[in-house]
Design a protein around this motif. Structure first.
Motif, PDB file in Angstrom:
ATOM      1  N   PRO A  81       0.880  -1.054  -0.108  1.00 32.09           N
ATOM      2  CA  PRO A  81      -0.133   0.044  -0.104  1.00 32.09           C
ATOM      3  C   PRO A  81       0.649   1.189  -0.149  1.00 32.09           C
ATOM      4  CG  PRO A  81      -0.525  -1.486   1.861  1.00 32.09           C
ATOM      5  CD  PRO A  81       0.893  -2.116   1.018  1.00 32.09           C
ATOM      6  N   ALA A  82       0.424   2.166  -0.634  1.00 33.62           N
ATOM      7  CA  ALA A  82       0.869   3.375  -0.923  1.00 33.62           C
ATOM      8  C   ALA A  82       1.435   4.183   0.497  1.00 33.62           C
ATOM      9  CB  ALA A  82       0.459   4.557  -1.846  1.00 33.62           C
ATOM     10  N   GLU A  83       0.368   4.010   1.217  1.00 31.60           N
ATOM     11  CA  GLU A  83       0.513   4.518   2.815  1.00 31.60           C
ATOM     12  C   GLU A  83       0.529   3.558   3.577  1.00 31.60           C
ATOM     13  OE1 GLU A  83      -3.242   6.977   3.244  1.00 31.60           O
ATOM     14  OE2 GLU A  83      -2.744   7.805   1.298  1.00 31.60           O
ATOM     15  N   ALA A  84       0.718   3.682   4.745  1.00 36.52           N
ATOM     16  CA  ALA A  84       0.900   2.490   5.764  1.00 36.52           C
ATOM     17  C   ALA A  84      -0.554   1.766   5.727  1.00 36.52           C
ATOM     18  CB  ALA A  84       1.064   3.033   7.260  1.00 36.52           C
ATOM     19  N   PRO A  85      -0.375   0.674   5.556  1.00 35.49           N
ATOM     20  CA  PRO A  85      -1.598  -0.246   5.546  1.00 35.49           C
ATOM     21  C   PRO A  85      -2.371  -0.071   6.789  1.00 35.49           C
ATOM     22  CG  PRO A  85       0.377  -1.661   5.938  1.00 35.49           C
ATOM     23  CD  PRO A  85       0.876  -0.352   5.564  1.00 35.49           C
ATOM     24  N   ARG A  86      -3.810  -0.129   6.469  1.00 39.54           N
ATOM     25  CA  ARG A  86      -4.731  -0.199   7.731  1.00 39.54           C
ATOM     26  C   ARG A  86      -4.188  -1.051   8.823  1.00 39.54           C
ATOM     27  NH1 ARG A  86      -8.483  -3.919   8.245  1.00 39.54           N
ATOM     28  NH2 ARG A  86      -8.060  -4.794   6.148  1.00 39.54           N
ATOM     29  N   THR A  87      -3.581  -2.201   8.576  1.00 33.28           N
ATOM     30  CA  THR A  87      -3.309  -3.136   9.456  1.00 33.28           C
ATOM     31  C   THR A  87      -1.944  -2.701  10.236  1.00 33.28           C
ATOM     32  OG1 THR A  87      -2.181  -4.418   7.833  1.00 33.28           O
ATOM     33  CG2 THR A  87      -4.443  -5.027   8.607  1.00 33.28           C
ATOM     34  N   GLU A  88      -1.379  -1.661   9.824  1.00 33.69           N
ATOM     35  CA  GLU A  88       0.107  -1.185  10.273  1.00 33.69           C
ATOM     36  C   GLU A  88       0.292  -1.487  11.699  1.00 33.69           C
ATOM     37  OE1 GLU A  88       2.816  -0.881   8.542  1.00 33.69           O
ATOM     38  OE2 GLU A  88       3.967   0.122   9.447  1.00 33.69           O
ATOM     39  N   THR A  89      -0.646  -0.624  12.530  1.00 31.91           N
ATOM     40  CA  THR A  89      -0.591  -0.675  13.802  1.00 31.91           C
ATOM     41  C   THR A  89      -0.831  -1.774  14.477  1.00 31.91           C
ATOM     42  OG1 THR A  89      -1.996   1.316  13.643  1.00 31.91           O
ATOM     43  CG2 THR A  89      -1.209   0.998  15.627  1.00 31.91           C
ATOM     44  N   ALA A  90      -1.778  -2.508  14.144  1.00 34.62           N
ATOM     45  CA  ALA A  90      -1.751  -3.940  14.768  1.00 34.62           C
ATOM     46  C   ALA A  90      -0.461  -4.780  14.405  1.00 34.62           C
ATOM     47  CB  ALA A  90      -2.954  -4.553  13.979  1.00 34.62           C
ATOM     48  N   ARG A  91       0.047  -4.726  13.370  1.00 37.46           N
ATOM     49  CA  ARG A  91       1.112  -5.703  12.973  1.00 37.46           C
ATOM     50  C   ARG A  91       2.379  -5.348  13.629  1.00 37.46           C
ATOM     51  NH1 ARG A  91       0.310  -7.328   7.268  1.00 37.46           N
ATOM     52  NH2 ARG A  91       2.649  -7.304   6.978  1.00 37.46           N
ATOM     53  N   ARG A  92       2.468  -3.858  13.953  1.00 38.36           N
ATOM     54  CA  ARG A  92       3.578  -3.563  14.798  1.00 38.36           C
ATOM     55  C   ARG A  92       3.489  -3.848  16.309  1.00 38.36           C
ATOM     56  NH1 ARG A  92       6.407   2.013  13.149  1.00 38.36           N
ATOM     57  NH2 ARG A  92       6.164   1.874  11.076  1.00 38.36           N
ATOM     58  N   ALA A  93       2.229  -3.992  16.555  1.00 38.90           N
ATOM     59  CA  ALA A  93       2.126  -4.334  18.221  1.00 38.90           C
ATOM     60  C   ALA A  93       2.531  -5.911  18.295  1.00 38.90           C
ATOM     61  CB  ALA A  93       0.890  -4.106  18.551  1.00 38.90           C
ATOM     62  N   TRP A  94       1.930  -6.810  17.083  1.00 40.33           N
ATOM     63  CA  TRP A  94       2.150  -7.779  17.146  1.00 40.33           C
ATOM     64  C   TRP A  94       3.677  -8.204  17.093  1.00 40.33           C
ATOM     65  CZ3 TRP A  94       0.564 -12.556  17.838  1.00 40.33           C
ATOM     66  CH2 TRP A  94       0.838 -13.862  17.368  1.00 40.33           C
ATOM     67  N   MET A  95       4.232  -7.495  16.198  1.00 38.28           N
ATOM     68  CA  MET A  95       6.065  -7.983  16.269  1.00 38.28           C
ATOM     69  C   MET A  95       6.501  -7.941  17.538  1.00 38.28           C
ATOM     70  SD  MET A  95       7.871  -9.235  13.870  1.00 38.28           S
ATOM     71  CE  MET A  95       9.420  -9.966  14.580  1.00 38.28           C
ATOM     72  N   HIS A  96       6.014  -6.713  17.947  1.00 41.25           N
ATOM     73  CA  HIS A  96       6.498  -5.969  19.096  1.00 41.25           C
ATOM     74  C   HIS A  96       6.285  -7.178  20.457  1.00 41.25           C
ATOM     75  CE1 HIS A  96       7.771  -3.564  22.581  1.00 41.25           C
ATOM     76  NE2 HIS A  96       6.717  -3.812  23.207  1.00 41.25           N
ATOM     77  N   LYS A  97       5.071  -7.708  20.495  1.00 45.87           N
ATOM     78  CA  LYS A  97       4.810  -8.655  21.330  1.00 45.87           C
ATOM     79  C   LYS A  97       5.563  -9.973  21.188  1.00 45.87           C
ATOM     80  CE  LYS A  97       0.146 -10.559  22.883  1.00 45.87           C
ATOM     81  NZ  LYS A  97      -1.167 -10.482  22.588  1.00 45.87           N
ATOM     82  N   LEU A  98       5.883 -10.412  20.104  1.00 41.48           N
ATOM     83  CA  LEU A  98       6.541 -11.730  19.884  1.00 41.48           C
ATOM     84  C   LEU A  98       7.809 -11.376  20.342  1.00 41.48           C
ATOM     85  CD1 LEU A  98       4.863 -12.826  16.560  1.00 41.48           C
ATOM     86  CD2 LEU A  98       5.713 -14.365  18.504  1.00 41.48           C
ATOM     87  N   ARG A  99       8.438  -9.899  20.122  1.00 38.70           N
ATOM     88  CA  ARG A  99       9.982  -9.889  20.455  1.00 38.70           C
ATOM     89  C   ARG A  99       9.973  -9.890  22.072  1.00 38.70           C
ATOM     90  NH1 ARG A  99      10.591  -5.937  15.685  1.00 38.70           N
ATOM     91  NH2 ARG A  99      11.418  -7.313  14.164  1.00 38.70           N
ATOM     92  N   SER A 100       9.009  -9.277  22.477  1.00 37.45           N
ATOM     93  CA  SER A 100       8.882  -9.187  24.069  1.00 37.45           C
ATOM     94  C   SER A 100       8.764 -10.635  24.616  1.00 37.45           C
ATOM     95  CB  SER A 100       8.050  -7.956  24.541  1.00 37.45           C
ATOM     96  OG  SER A 100       6.845  -8.237  24.257  1.00 37.45           O
ATOM     97  N   TRP A 101       8.003 -11.463  23.970  1.00 41.65           N
ATOM     98  CA  TRP A 101       7.857 -12.910  24.589  1.00 41.65           C
ATOM     99  C   TRP A 101       9.110 -13.429  24.357  1.00 41.65           C
ATOM    100  CZ3 TRP A 101       2.625 -14.183  21.462  1.00 41.65           C
ATOM    101  CH2 TRP A 101       1.576 -14.113  22.307  1.00 41.65           C
ATOM    102  N   LYS A 102       9.884 -13.284  23.322  1.00 37.11           N
ATOM    103  CA  LYS A 102      11.174 -14.047  23.179  1.00 37.11           C
ATOM    104  C   LYS A 102      11.886 -13.400  24.205  1.00 37.11           C
ATOM    105  CE  LYS A 102      14.762 -14.887  19.797  1.00 37.11           C
ATOM    106  NZ  LYS A 102      15.137 -14.489  18.409  1.00 37.11           N
ATOM    107  N   GLN A 103      12.042 -12.217  24.769  1.00 39.39           N
ATOM    108  CA  GLN A 103      12.970 -12.077  25.616  1.00 39.39           C
ATOM    109  C   GLN A 103      12.542 -12.238  27.104  1.00 39.39           C
ATOM    110  OE1 GLN A 103      13.368  -7.742  25.290  1.00 39.39           O
ATOM    111  NE2 GLN A 103      15.148  -7.944  23.684  1.00 39.39           N
TER     112      GLN A 103
END
Lengths: 183, 571
Positions: free
Chosen positions: B334-356
């Protein structure tokens, strides 16, 4: 539910075993099996009747299609198809019921292929379930012996047989990478 | 030339530089032809290990591994290796001798129905009936083994075919009209997959052995970077993502990490790449990733929908499919940040913090060597670069959890079949394939004792394989299950007799040592690695350590047991 599978198989040693092995490895019992040559003597047509759980039927067909000797495996229960079987019946009858029995044979469209004082040998073809009925009927006249051919089936749908073209070998110098061909 | 010479010619044409075998009566003509032939034959000490060594060679290189055995017992000894390579989709060509054609079916000396016996444990098999068909069959065997979903192919050759004289005519093409290999993937489905990936809020890439087999690790990394999504790799897929890659989470499954298992469970889109939804990954299938849509890419149509019905099935070579998918993904970005962008960032962050928060961290002790401590040491000397081979069991799981693999084809283990005795012979094959690489054969005391005869092969060829035995004196994984699920009634799992490592290695003419103290471990591992030749390091680890996290058999993968039960507090 009974699944009828029709296979076009290369006429090579072990081909039958490979096909039936897929069923036996999963503990399925083959109810009927016929194999014979096709117009091309290098190929055989195989019809298998097997009772397979509904959810595994597609998996069984996929596994069979994976076999190198199998050119095509089709689930005949899915589409329009014709399925026929032949049965030979040796029926012993008492003198007084011979006429009645012959009448039944005629109604069913079966044929008497041998006749003796003991009884008849009868040949009938038809849908396997129809044959079940006929055999039941014949039993009501006395002791019978039965030899069934197993079902043969043919699809009425025009499904194209897709054969893989030859692939150049490594020796021929152009086999790309790990040797995959376009599908 | 003779059939035996013709077979060698075929091997040369196929680019075989070395193969593993054991001679016998009916292969005498073949070994006679081998006598003055440049191709290298490695004499192992048991046919099973010939196949395992060929697997090690194939797994380390991606080339077809070749093994050879005589008729009867020679051929039957190959079976475990054949099934092993079948389960892990490893390209193997197994050559077996057979009694002369005129004797087949007469219960001749060393006769076995190899063709019949190996039907169900090979991708395809052949019996050569005359010399005229020998070259075609051998080239077909190599083609079938390596193409599509790789696997083992066996060629059974009667003695008279080896002896017959004929002319080798090069085979220019292979015609297998019924052998369907689909590589390209359906363009429409690939586009649909790309759309779904952009639309997902909690995407998860689930990659397996298919990525390694297809040499698609670069494409996989690219994909995870394009959409900044997390990836888990299965036991067979370790090394597909470099361990330090920011999008790499870890291994999921029965002994997978918290982050990987919770990630799969909570994901709304699983992109399954060269995996087969194995029970050791999914746990209870009905509870596996209940909210996720599935995109499943595999070269084997029979894998699609076998265990989990996908929403988007794509049959194809995962490398080709990923190349196309990555293009479409970029195109559809998508030209602009996709609609799902915020959710995806939070998701990636969640996995990284679980990993830690729930890392797979080594446990250490001052008084005894913890098995995890040993893995940390192996990880230290490897630095993600060494080839590590293993058997099956606790040591395998700890290694998978704690040893980093930064490249594909470094982690060589018996995944699907779980064969004990695999680690040592596969290291032999890997070392022949990669003479310059550091090859560590990490084995348990059980598996090692199944493979001891191969110490002779290692010694005889002077292979610098570093054998590290994680010795807990038990059949560890079975003991763990007896402990957890059978009231700790330890039935026939005690391996209380183990040879003196120094004497054992010494008997074969190389160095060995046993370590028992944690403070000696680092130096001992360093000395083992520094040794120019082979080395046997026997590490006595604490016997009752269990592998955690653990998903109990039949459990869902989010129902992990994170550690041993804590002692109850008595008030």
């Amino acid at each position: 539910m009974m699944q009828v599978i029709s296979l076009l198989v290369e006429n090579k040693p072990g081909a039958l075993l490979r096909v039936t092995g897929i069923l036996s490895a999963r503990g399925y019992n083959i109810e009927s099996l016929t194999v014979a040559r096709t117009l091309d003597p290098e190929l055989s047509r195989m019809t298998i009747g097997v009772d397979v759980e509904e959810r595994l039927r597609a998996q069984v067909i996929k596994q069979m299609n994976k076999l190198i000797n199998v050119l095509q495996a089709t689930d005949m229960t899915d589409g329009r198809s014709i399925c026929r079987e032949m049965v030979l019946i040796k029926a012993r009858t008492r003198q007084e019921s011979r006429t009645a029995l012959l009448k039944e044979v005629e109604i069913f469209g079966a044929r008497v292929v041998d006749s003796s004082t003991d009884g008849f040998a009868i040949e009938a073809t038809g849908d396997p379930e129809k044959l079940d009925e006929f055999i039941g009927l014949m039993r009501s006249y006395g002791e019978i012996e039965v030899a069934r051919s197993g079902a043969v089936a043919i699809s009425l749908e025009s499904k194209k047989l897709r054969l893989q073209p030859p692939v150049p070998t490594r020796a021929a110098g152009s086999l790309a990478g790990n040797g995959v061909l376009n599908g | 030339m003779s059939g035996a010479q013709m077979l060698l010619e075929c091997l040369v044409q196929e680019g075989v530089d070395c193969f593993f075998g054991y001679p016998g009566g009916v292969t005498l003509p073949f070994y006679d032809a081998l006598y003055d032939h440049p191709i290298r034959h490695v004499l192992v000490r048991h046919e099973e290990n010939a196949c395992f060594a060929a697997e090690g060679y194939a797994r380390a290189t991606g080339k077809v591994g070749v093994c050879c055995a005589t008729s009867g017992p020679g051929a039957t000894n190959l079976i475990t290796g054949l099934v092993d390579s079948m389960m892990d989709s490893i390209p193997i060509v197994a050559l077996t001798g057979q009694v002369s054609s005129s004797l087949i079916g007469t219960d001749a000396f060393q006769e076995a129905d190899t063709f019949g016996i190996t039907r169900s444990c090979t991708k395809h098999n052949y019996m050569v009936r005359n010399i005229a068909e020998l070259p075609r069959i051998v080239h077909e065997a190599f083609y079938v083994a390596a193409s599509g979903r790789p696997g083992p192919v066996l060629v059974d050759i009667p003695k008279d075919v080896f002896q017959a004289m004929g002319h080798y005519t090069p085979v220019h093409s292979i015609h297998l009209p019924g052998y369907k290999v689909f590589t390209e993937g359906h363009a429409g489905q690939i586009r649909r997959a790309a759309q779904m990936i952009w639309e997902a809020e909690r995407p998860m890439f689930y990659a397996g052995g298919g990525i390694i087999a297809a040499d698609a690790s670069r494409e996989l990394q690219e994909l995870t970077e394009l959409v900044d999504g997390p990836a888990v790799t299965t036991l067979m897929g370790l090394g597909a993502m470099p361990s330090g890659h920011p999008n790499f989470i870890s291994m999921p499954g029965m002994h997978g990490s918290y982050a990987a298992n919770m990630g799969l469970t909570q994901s709304d889109l699983i992109v399954a790449l060269g995996v087969r939804f194995d029970d050791r990954v999914t746990g209870r299938l009905a509870a596996f990733a209940p909210h996720a849509k599935i995109i499943h890419v595999d070269i084997d149509p029979a894998e699609i929908g076998k265990n989990r019905t996908p929403d988007v099935p794509i049959v194809g070579d995962v490398k080709r499919v990923l190349q196309k998918l990555n293009k479409v993904i970029e195109e559809l970005k998508p030209a602009e940040a996709p609609r799902t962008e915020t959710a995806r960032r939070a998701w990636m962050h969640k996995l990284r913090s679980w990993k830690q928060e729930f890392p797979l961290a080594p446990v250490t002790s001052d008084t005894e060597i913890k098995p995890q401590h040993l893995m940390a040491e192996i990880d230290r000397v490897s630095g993600g670069k060494a080839i590590v081979t293993s058997d099956v069991g606790q040591h395998q799981m700890w290694a998978a959890q704690l040893v980093r693999f930064d490249l594909p084809r470094l982690w060589i283990n018996s995944g699907g079949l779980g064969s004990m005795g695999f680690g040592l012979p596969s290291a032999i094959g890997a070392q022949f394939a990669r003479p310059e690489s550091l090859v560590i054969s990490l084995v348990g005391d059980g598996g090692f004792q199944m493979a001891i005869p191969e110490l002779a092969t290692i010694a005889s060829y002077g292979l610098p394989v570093k054998i590290i035995v994680m010795n807990n004196g038990y059949l560890g994984m079975v003991r763990q299950w007896q402990d957890l699920f059978y009231n700790n009634r330890l039935s026939s799992v005690t391996l209380d007799c183990f040879p003196d490592a120094e004497k054992l290695a010494g008997a074969y003419g190389f160095k060995g040592r046993t370590v028992t103290q944690p403070h000696e471990l680092a130096a001992a591992v360093d000395a083992c690695i520094a040794e120019p030749g082979p080395y046997l390091l026997n590490v006595k680890v604490s016997p009752f350590e269990n592998v955690y996290p653990m998903v109990p058999s039949g459990g869902a993968i989010n129902e992990m047991v994170m550690g041993p039960p804590q002692p109850a507090v008595v008030k």
